[in-house]
Design a protein around this motif. Structure first.
Motif, PDB file in Angstrom:
ATOM      1  N   ASP A  80       0.808  -1.229   0.000  1.00 14.69           N
ATOM      2  CA  ASP A  80       0.000   0.000   0.000  1.00 14.69           C
ATOM      3  C   ASP A  80       0.839   1.275   0.000  1.00 14.69           C
ATOM      4  OD1 ASP A  80      -2.090  -1.657  -0.002  1.00 14.69           O
ATOM      5  OD2 ASP A  80      -2.993  -0.952   1.886  1.00 14.69           O
ATOM      6  N   VAL A 112       2.536   1.883  -3.325  1.00 12.36           N
ATOM      7  CA  VAL A 112       1.561   2.288  -4.348  1.00 12.36           C
ATOM      8  C   VAL A 112       1.147   3.743  -4.115  1.00 12.36           C
ATOM      9  CG1 VAL A 112      -0.750   1.889  -5.266  1.00 12.36           C
ATOM     10  CG2 VAL A 112       0.732  -0.061  -4.709  1.00 12.36           C
ATOM     11  N   ALA A 113       0.858   4.051  -2.846  1.00 16.92           N
ATOM     12  CA  ALA A 113       0.429   5.411  -2.518  1.00 16.92           C
ATOM     13  C   ALA A 113       1.528   6.425  -2.858  1.00 16.92           C
ATOM     14  CB  ALA A 113       0.086   5.503  -1.033  1.00 16.92           C
ATOM     15  N   PHE A 173       3.825   6.495  -5.192  1.00 15.95           N
ATOM     16  CA  PHE A 173       3.975   6.908  -6.583  1.00 15.95           C
ATOM     17  C   PHE A 173       2.722   7.573  -7.135  1.00 15.95           C
ATOM     18  CE2 PHE A 173       7.524   4.049  -5.943  1.00 15.95           C
ATOM     19  CZ  PHE A 173       8.551   4.819  -6.481  1.00 15.95           C
ATOM     20  N   LYS A 174       1.678   7.652  -6.288  1.00 14.36           N
ATOM     21  CA  LYS A 174       0.512   8.456  -6.673  1.00 14.36           C
ATOM     22  C   LYS A 174       0.504   9.776  -5.919  1.00 14.36           C
ATOM     23  CE  LYS A 174      -2.614   4.604  -7.676  1.00 14.36           C
ATOM     24  NZ  LYS A 174      -3.634   3.776  -7.016  1.00 14.36           N
ATOM     25  N   ASP A 175       1.449   9.917  -5.004  1.00 14.03           N
ATOM     26  CA  ASP A 175       1.460  11.089  -4.128  1.00 14.03           C
ATOM     27  C   ASP A 175       2.187  12.247  -4.825  1.00 14.03           C
ATOM     28  OD1 ASP A 175       1.883  13.015  -2.232  1.00 14.03           O
ATOM     29  OD2 ASP A 175       2.769  11.682  -0.739  1.00 14.03           O
ATOM     30  N   PRO A 176       1.456  13.289  -5.234  1.00 14.06           N
ATOM     31  CA  PRO A 176       2.099  14.393  -5.956  1.00 14.06           C
ATOM     32  C   PRO A 176       3.212  15.054  -5.132  1.00 14.06           C
ATOM     33  CG  PRO A 176      -0.139  14.984  -5.288  1.00 14.06           C
ATOM     34  CD  PRO A 176       0.013  13.508  -5.037  1.00 14.06           C
TER      35      PRO A 176
END
Lengths: 317, 299
Positions: free
Chosen positions: B60, B63-64, B66-69
């Motif tokens: 988790d 994954v989070a 590389f989505k976290d700007p």
């Protein structure tokens, strides 16, 4: 065995013999490569003059921020906003250097930094030197495995370790004490072990063998034979390590909250945050300058050893 | 036979003494490097606030991440600030070349250029923050002399990174210069003499003798600077305490620190710190592999 330098240190003397590019070009363009010495010398001194001017301009750029800091620290709060800016304050106020001691825990900061830096470096140096002696000169099972493991630790950046280290110390109630800044580092410094081990390889084994046959214990050999020999290397590494601990900021900011346990670097950072709001820049700059001074003085006194040691480290790269 | 047993007894004694001598650094390594490292790896796969027990959450965090700007921005900023490395190396090589000659005052110059290196980064950050002050800072005062209206350096997204880069170059110059100087002074003089006799000009000598001869030092400096550059924290914490205008000066370590100790997202912060550790490990590993081939030796 005298305590001479056993290691050939790099020739850091400015008396280098390499012709500069200008003379070299002059030589290469000359029909006769053997030039009259006088004109070459004149060329050389002209080159020296140009280089000196360029280096001086650079030096001004290098020291300007420090001088500006010092100049600001001697101003009144209003004097900071004078236009055009004054390099030599009018009036010169030394009062800021008195105010800083009451404006924040500067003295305790210095004490705490001294406690941490002295404990870590003095004990850590002894343990590092002992370990380097064992790695360089003694028979030991799994010697290379152990040494390489220690070296591998250098590859792990502190931020990767700081969260578990913090929770470890938090669980035994050491947060907000100086212990987390001392304990992990007091066991020895890998860079120092590596460096001293290199240095020790130039000590002949026969000396140690002879001392063993005379019935000396390894501890006796270490203190009577090895320590005097590696003293210069220890001194250089010790100074570098001391300055690194003295200047550390990340570990202190994680562990220390209360003013009475903060190290000097944290104290000046808090000065900066606190008094910038009141635009009391002279006070901030005075505190920062006081924080810089000890290291500057140590550096000026020991600059030879420091600079040689650094240059040596690089050539090992 | 008796000599053999005696020797092995002596050896065993030596083994034990040696192990005792290295025991402390080894204990330090196990307790404060190996254990925290393993724990960090474990924590990176958990949801953990540092107060209660970690709860396993698989990938988790990664994954989070590389989505976290903010994470991506912090990564970008960290690498952007490394632009200063090649600039600093070029300047320091030029300085080393200038200093590498018989002349008065070279010791003095060496000392002056080295002062920023030994100065504490906290103090340096404070004084540069003042120097970059938009209204009364030293930099803008100098710019005003030549009629330029300087920006509000640390409050402007366009100038905050250049400001940090300028400061980093200033601080690191002396170190690189010193190593280059040591390397230049070990270049055998006869190489230049031979090249000059062959008609090589100054530029050719620089290009074909000096640059290859200092290559190991360049390599060492690039690696150590990148490792140090990936861990920039102190100057951000002091000069732009909130991560700069629109998060434009937040670095990866600054963001890890904020997530771990401000937001108590210890699991997430651990995952980011593992990515940082992997980066540093890779750089170091590549260095070791290349270093064997990179040793420029002369007889």
């Amino acid at each position: 065995m005298s305590s001479q330098r056993v290691l050939p240190s790099p020739p850091l003397k400015p008396e280098s013999e390499i012709p500069d590019s200008k003379t070299a070009r002059a030589q290469s363009e000359a029909p006769n490569p053997r030039r009259a010495p006088s004109s070459a010398r004149r060329r050389h001194s002209l080159g020296n003059l140009i280089v000196t001017i360029v280096l001086s301009l650079g030096a001004v750029v290098m020291v300007a921020p420090l001088l500006w800091t010092f100049s600001t620290s001697l101003k009144t709060q209003e004097g900071v906003f004078a236009l055009p800016p004054q390099w030599i304050p009018d009036p010169v106020v030394w009062d800021n250097y008195l105010r800083i001691w009451t404006a924040g825990p500067l003295l305790t900061g210095i004490q705490n930094s001294l406690i941490v830096a002295c404990t870590v470096t003095i004990a850590g140096t002894l343990f590092s030197a002992l370990a380097s002696f064992a790695f360089a000169k003694m028979r030991m099972p799994y010697k290379n495995v152990i040494f390489l493991s220690l070296l591998a630790a250098l590859m792990v950046p502190f931020p990767t370790l700081m969260i578990p280290q913090f929770t470890m110390f938090a669980s035994i109630g050491w947060v907000d004490t100086l212990l987390p800044l001392i304990v992990p580092f007091v066991f020895g410094n890998i860079i120092m072990i590596f460096f001293l081990r290199q240095y020790l390889t130039s000590v002949p084994d026969s000396i140690i063998e002879a001392a063993r046959i005379d019935g000396a214990s390894f501890l006796q050999i270490f203190f009577r034979l090895i320590l005097p020999v590696i003293k210069p290397a220890i001194a250089a590494q010790f100074i570098l390590w001391f300055m690194a601990v003295w200047n550390d900021y990340l570990a202190p900011i994680i562990y220390l909250n209360s003013p009475e346990v903060q190290t000097l670097q944290l104290v000046i950072a808090n000065f900066n945050a606190q008094y910038a709001i009141q635009t009391d820049y002279p006070l901030i700059m005075a505190a920062s300058f006081v924080a810089l001074l000890p290291v500057l003085i140590v550096f000026v006194i020991f600059q030879r050893q420091i600079i040689e040691s650094i240059a040596l480290t690089g050539s090992k790269g | 036979m008796s000599t053999i047993t005696r020797r092995s007894r002596l050896h065993r004694q030596e083994h034990l003494t040696a192990l005792a001598f290295v025991a402390l650094p080894v204990i330090g390594f196990l307790l404060f490097t190996l254990y925290p490292l393993l724990f960090s790896i474990y924590a990176s796969f958990t949801n953990w606030n540092g107060l209660t027990a970690p709860v396993f959450s698989g990938l988790d965090n990664y994954v989070a991440m590389f989505k976290d700007p903010y994470f991506l921005e912090a990564m970008y900023n960290t690498f952007f600030l490394m632009i200063g490395i090649p600039i600093g190396l070029a300047i320091s090589l030029a300085l080393a070349l200038a200093m590498n000659r018989k002349m008065r005052g070279s010791t003095f110059f060496r000392t002056v250029y080295y002062v920023p290196v030994i100065s504490s980064i906290a103090a340096v950050a404070i004084l540069w923050q003042w120097a970059f002050n938009g209204d009364f800072g030293l930099i803008n005062q100098v710019l005003a002399l030549v009629g330029i209206d300087g920006p509000n350096w640390l409050q402007d997204t366009a100038t905050v990174k250049p400001a940090l880069i300028i400061m980093a170059i200033w601080k690191g110059l002396g170190f690189s210069m010193l190593l280059y100087l040591a390397a230049l002074q070990s270049v055998p003089r006869h190489l230049y003499e031979a090249a000059a006799l062959d008609g090589a000009g100054a530029w050719q000598q620089f290009r074909h003798i000096t640059v290859p001869m200092v290559r190991p030092v360049t390599f060492f400096l690039v690696v150590t600077s990148v490792i140090a550059g990936s861990q920039v924290f102190v100057e951000i914490n002091i000069m732009t305490p909130t991560g700069g205008p629109e998060f434009s000066s937040a670095t990866i370590v600054w963001y890890i620190w904020q997530k771990a100790f401000d937001n108590l997202q210890m699991g997430y912060a651990s995952a980011m710190s593992i990515i940082l550790g992997l980066m540093v490990f890779l750089i170091t590993f590549i260095q070791f592999r290349l270093n064997r081939r990179n040793q420029f030796s002369i007889d």
